[in-house]
Design a protein around this motif. Structure first.
Motif, PDB file in Angstrom:
ATOM      1  N   TYR A  69      44.207  51.505  29.576  1.00  0.00           N
ATOM      2  CA  TYR A  69      44.243  52.701  30.426  1.00  0.00           C
ATOM      3  C   TYR A  69      44.644  53.907  29.587  1.00  0.00           C
ATOM      4  O   TYR A  69      45.482  53.810  28.696  1.00  0.00           O
ATOM      5  CB  TYR A  69      45.255  52.519  31.567  1.00  0.00           C
ATOM      6  N   GLY A  70      44.083  55.041  29.920  1.00  0.00           N
ATOM      7  CA  GLY A  70      44.469  56.267  29.221  1.00  0.00           C
ATOM      8  C   GLY A  70      43.277  57.174  29.011  1.00  0.00           C
ATOM      9  O   GLY A  70      42.241  57.010  29.665  1.00  0.00           O
ATOM     10  N   PRO A  71      43.449  58.120  28.091  1.00  0.00           N
ATOM     11  CA  PRO A  71      44.602  58.322  27.191  1.00  0.00           C
ATOM     12  C   PRO A  71      45.725  59.125  27.847  1.00  0.00           C
ATOM     13  O   PRO A  71      45.512  59.817  28.838  1.00  0.00           O
ATOM     14  CB  PRO A  71      43.985  59.108  26.036  1.00  0.00           C
ATOM     15  N   PHE A  72      46.912  59.019  27.249  1.00  0.00           N
ATOM     16  CA  PHE A  72      48.078  59.762  27.686  1.00  0.00           C
ATOM     17  C   PHE A  72      48.562  60.596  26.503  1.00  0.00           C
ATOM     18  O   PHE A  72      48.852  60.075  25.434  1.00  0.00           O
ATOM     19  CB  PHE A  72      49.194  58.819  28.144  1.00  0.00           C
ATOM     20  N   THR A  73      48.660  61.890  26.694  1.00  0.00           N
ATOM     21  CA  THR A  73      49.132  62.778  25.628  1.00  0.00           C
ATOM     22  C   THR A  73      50.610  63.124  25.792  1.00  0.00           C
ATOM     23  O   THR A  73      51.207  63.715  24.903  1.00  0.00           O
ATOM     24  CB  THR A  73      48.308  64.075  25.609  1.00  0.00           C
ATOM     25  N   ASN A  74      51.186  62.730  26.926  1.00  0.00           N
ATOM     26  CA  ASN A  74      52.591  63.010  27.204  1.00  0.00           C
ATOM     27  C   ASN A  74      53.347  61.690  27.294  1.00  0.00           C
ATOM     28  O   ASN A  74      53.039  60.845  28.137  1.00  0.00           O
ATOM     29  CB  ASN A  74      52.715  63.784  28.526  1.00  0.00           C
ATOM     30  N   PRO A  75      54.353  61.452  26.437  1.00  0.00           N
ATOM     31  CA  PRO A  75      55.101  60.185  26.484  1.00  0.00           C
ATOM     32  C   PRO A  75      55.718  59.889  27.843  1.00  0.00           C
ATOM     33  O   PRO A  75      55.777  58.729  28.258  1.00  0.00           O
ATOM     34  CB  PRO A  75      56.175  60.374  25.414  1.00  0.00           C
ATOM     35  N   ALA A  76      56.170  60.933  28.546  1.00  0.00           N
ATOM     36  CA  ALA A  76      56.771  60.717  29.863  1.00  0.00           C
ATOM     37  C   ALA A  76      55.730  60.218  30.856  1.00  0.00           C
ATOM     38  O   ALA A  76      56.004  59.325  31.675  1.00  0.00           O
ATOM     39  CB  ALA A  76      57.407  62.013  30.363  1.00  0.00           C
ATOM     40  N   PHE A 191      42.902  40.178  38.592  1.00  0.00           N
ATOM     41  CA  PHE A 191      43.452  41.538  38.578  1.00  0.00           C
ATOM     42  C   PHE A 191      42.339  42.564  38.769  1.00  0.00           C
ATOM     43  O   PHE A 191      41.278  42.478  38.153  1.00  0.00           O
ATOM     44  CB  PHE A 191      44.157  41.765  37.252  1.00  0.00           C
ATOM     45  N   ASP A 192      42.591  43.547  39.637  1.00  0.00           N
ATOM     46  CA  ASP A 192      41.626  44.620  39.889  1.00  0.00           C
ATOM     47  C   ASP A 192      41.904  45.758  38.913  1.00  0.00           C
ATOM     48  O   ASP A 192      42.960  46.381  38.959  1.00  0.00           O
ATOM     49  CB  ASP A 192      41.752  45.117  41.332  1.00  0.00           C
ATOM     50  N   ALA A 193      40.948  46.015  38.018  1.00  0.00           N
ATOM     51  CA  ALA A 193      41.145  47.041  36.991  1.00  0.00           C
ATOM     52  C   ALA A 193      41.181  48.447  37.565  1.00  0.00           C
ATOM     53  O   ALA A 193      41.623  49.379  36.890  1.00  0.00           O
ATOM     54  CB  ALA A 193      40.040  46.946  35.942  1.00  0.00           C
ATOM     55  N   ARG A 194      40.712  48.626  38.794  1.00  0.00           N
ATOM     56  CA  ARG A 194      40.792  49.951  39.438  1.00  0.00           C
ATOM     57  C   ARG A 194      42.187  50.105  40.041  1.00  0.00           C
ATOM     58  O   ARG A 194      42.464  49.632  41.128  1.00  0.00           O
ATOM     59  CB  ARG A 194      39.722  50.077  40.516  1.00  0.00           C
ATOM     60  N   THR A 201      40.681  53.572  36.110  1.00  0.00           N
ATOM     61  CA  THR A 201      40.048  52.260  35.992  1.00  0.00           C
ATOM     62  C   THR A 201      40.154  51.794  34.549  1.00  0.00           C
ATOM     63  O   THR A 201      39.746  52.506  33.621  1.00  0.00           O
ATOM     64  CB  THR A 201      38.572  52.312  36.404  1.00  0.00           C
ATOM     65  N   GLY A 202      40.704  50.627  34.344  1.00  0.00           N
ATOM     66  CA  GLY A 202      40.896  50.118  33.000  1.00  0.00           C
ATOM     67  C   GLY A 202      39.591  49.681  32.355  1.00  0.00           C
ATOM     68  O   GLY A 202      38.649  49.258  33.032  1.00  0.00           O
ATOM     69  N   VAL A 203      39.550  49.789  31.040  1.00  0.00           N
ATOM     70  CA  VAL A 203      38.402  49.346  30.251  1.00  0.00           C
ATOM     71  C   VAL A 203      38.739  47.991  29.642  1.00  0.00           C
ATOM     72  O   VAL A 203      39.802  47.808  29.046  1.00  0.00           O
ATOM     73  CB  VAL A 203      38.081  50.365  29.141  1.00  0.00           C
ATOM     74  N   THR A 204      37.837  47.019  29.788  1.00  0.00           N
ATOM     75  CA  THR A 204      38.076  45.689  29.236  1.00  0.00           C
ATOM     76  C   THR A 204      38.117  45.741  27.714  1.00  0.00           C
ATOM     77  O   THR A 204      37.258  46.349  27.077  1.00  0.00           O
ATOM     78  CB  THR A 204      36.977  44.713  29.682  1.00  0.00           C
ATOM     79  N   ILE A 205      39.124  45.099  27.120  1.00  0.00           N
ATOM     80  CA  ILE A 205      39.265  45.037  25.665  1.00  0.00           C
ATOM     81  C   ILE A 205      39.530  43.597  25.238  1.00  0.00           C
ATOM     82  O   ILE A 205      39.854  42.742  26.075  1.00  0.00           O
ATOM     83  CB  ILE A 205      40.401  45.951  25.146  1.00  0.00           C
ATOM     84  N   ASP A 206      39.407  43.335  23.948  1.00  0.00           N
ATOM     85  CA  ASP A 206      39.667  42.006  23.399  1.00  0.00           C
ATOM     86  C   ASP A 206      41.174  41.784  23.285  1.00  0.00           C
ATOM     87  O   ASP A 206      41.882  42.574  22.653  1.00  0.00           O
ATOM     88  CB  ASP A 206      39.011  41.894  22.021  1.00  0.00           C
ATOM     89  N   CYS A 207      41.669  40.702  23.881  1.00  0.00           N
ATOM     90  CA  CYS A 207      43.112  40.425  23.837  1.00  0.00           C
ATOM     91  C   CYS A 207      43.596  40.094  22.436  1.00  0.00           C
ATOM     92  O   CYS A 207      44.805  40.139  22.171  1.00  0.00           O
ATOM     93  CB  CYS A 207      43.455  39.272  24.781  1.00  0.00           C
ATOM     94  N   ALA A 208      42.694  39.772  21.526  1.00  0.00           N
ATOM     95  CA  ALA A 208      43.107  39.367  20.178  1.00  0.00           C
ATOM     96  C   ALA A 208      43.872  40.473  19.459  1.00  0.00           C
ATOM     97  O   ALA A 208      44.729  40.194  18.624  1.00  0.00           O
ATOM     98  CB  ALA A 208      41.887  38.956  19.360  1.00  0.00           C
ATOM     99  N   GLY A 209      43.583  41.723  19.766  1.00  0.00           N
ATOM    100  CA  GLY A 209      44.260  42.809  19.071  1.00  0.00           C
ATOM    101  C   GLY A 209      45.440  43.382  19.821  1.00  0.00           C
ATOM    102  O   GLY A 209      46.040  44.365  19.383  1.00  0.00           O
ATOM    103  N   VAL A 210      45.796  42.782  20.948  1.00  0.00           N
ATOM    104  CA  VAL A 210      46.868  43.306  21.790  1.00  0.00           C
ATOM    105  C   VAL A 210      48.161  42.556  21.494  1.00  0.00           C
ATOM    106  O   VAL A 210      48.203  41.330  21.534  1.00  0.00           O
ATOM    107  CB  VAL A 210      46.501  43.174  23.282  1.00  0.00           C
ATOM    108  N   VAL A 211      49.214  43.290  21.162  1.00  0.00           N
ATOM    109  CA  VAL A 211      50.515  42.693  20.838  1.00  0.00           C
ATOM    110  C   VAL A 211      51.429  42.813  22.054  1.00  0.00           C
ATOM    111  O   VAL A 211      51.747  43.925  22.487  1.00  0.00           O
ATOM    112  CB  VAL A 211      51.155  43.392  19.622  1.00  0.00           C
ATOM    113  N   ARG A 212      51.848  41.688  22.584  1.00  0.00           N
ATOM    114  CA  ARG A 212      52.680  41.696  23.787  1.00  0.00           C
ATOM    115  C   ARG A 212      53.941  42.520  23.596  1.00  0.00           C
ATOM    116  O   ARG A 212      54.690  42.321  22.641  1.00  0.00           O
ATOM    117  CB  ARG A 212      53.047  40.264  24.177  1.00  0.00           C
TER     118      ARG A 212
END
Length: 222
Positions: A69-76, A191-194, A201-212
């Motif tokens: 999800y994103g992008p977010f330009t504000n950390p808050a 899970f509903d990506a919307r 709405t979230g974009v599907t990505i490969d979990c291999a590059g995601v660090v918990r």
């Protein structure tokens, strides 16, 4: 006379054997097992050959999918989005893009208050690290411990890795480059990506590059 004596002896032996088979007690049956059903047990498949089989409980399988999800330009704004969706997913992560060419890279360790920052800085020094400074109170870097500024990203990450091995979760940030954050989540296929909570709405990505629960850099768009 001898023949008659042998006949009588054989007759007595046969009667004794027959009486033993008729009167001997059968071996008691094994008591039922009191172990829980999920504890592995041994079962004899062939008693004559003493072949043992193991009954092992099957662990339920689960699969997760990942969305961004994103992008977010504000950390808050990023943190507010993470809190809004964290209860609906298995876990979250932070993906960062660097927009523009940074002038330098810095290693920092944000702290919640002055007392914690002072105590943490003392532990950093005791661990053998030099070149650190508690930044002044007030502003976005209030109570942050600065742990070095470097011209190259590699040197900054080496410094952060050394601190992490010592138990300090420092982070590497660009100086002069704008950071764009993406919220990565892992959830079940149902899970509903919307997301109504995020309005995105979230974009599907490969979990291999995601660090918990991690923070990592992803390439900026060309």
């Amino acid at each position: 006379m001898l023949t008659r004596a042998l006949f009588v002896l054989l007759l007595v032996l046969n009667v004794g054997v027959a009486a033993w088979w008729a009167l001997h007690a059968s071996a008691p049956a094994a008591p039922p097992s009191s172990l829980p059903g999920d504890v592995p047990t041994l079962e004899l498949v062939d008693a004559g050959n003493a072949i043992a089989a193991v009954r092992t409980p099957q662990a339920p399988s689960s699969s997760l999918r990942c969305w961004r999800y994103g992008p977010f330009t504000n950390p808050a704004a990023f943190e507010a989005a993470r809190r809004a969706i964290v209860s609906q997913v298995a876990w979250t992560a932070t993906a960062e893009q660097i927009a523009g060419a940074p002038r330098a890279w810095r290693v920092v360790l944000p702290q919640p208050d002055r007392a914690t920052a002072t105590a943490t800085a003392a532990r950093i020094g005791a661990a053998g690290f030099a070149d650190y400074l508690i930044l002044p109170e007030g502003g976005p870097d209030a109570n942050t411990i600065a742990l070095g500024r470097y011209r190259g990203e590699t040197s900054a990450r080496d410094r952060a890795s050394a601190l992490e091995r010592a138990g300090f979760q420092a982070r590497v940030e660009p100086v002069g480059g704008r950071v764009v954050q993406w919220l990565d989540v892992a959830a079940t296929p149902a899970f509903d990506a919307r997301s109504a909570a995020l309005g995105l709405t979230g974009v599907t990505i490969d979990c291999a590059g995601v660090v918990r629960d991690g923070r990592y850099t992803i390439p900026a768009p060309a």
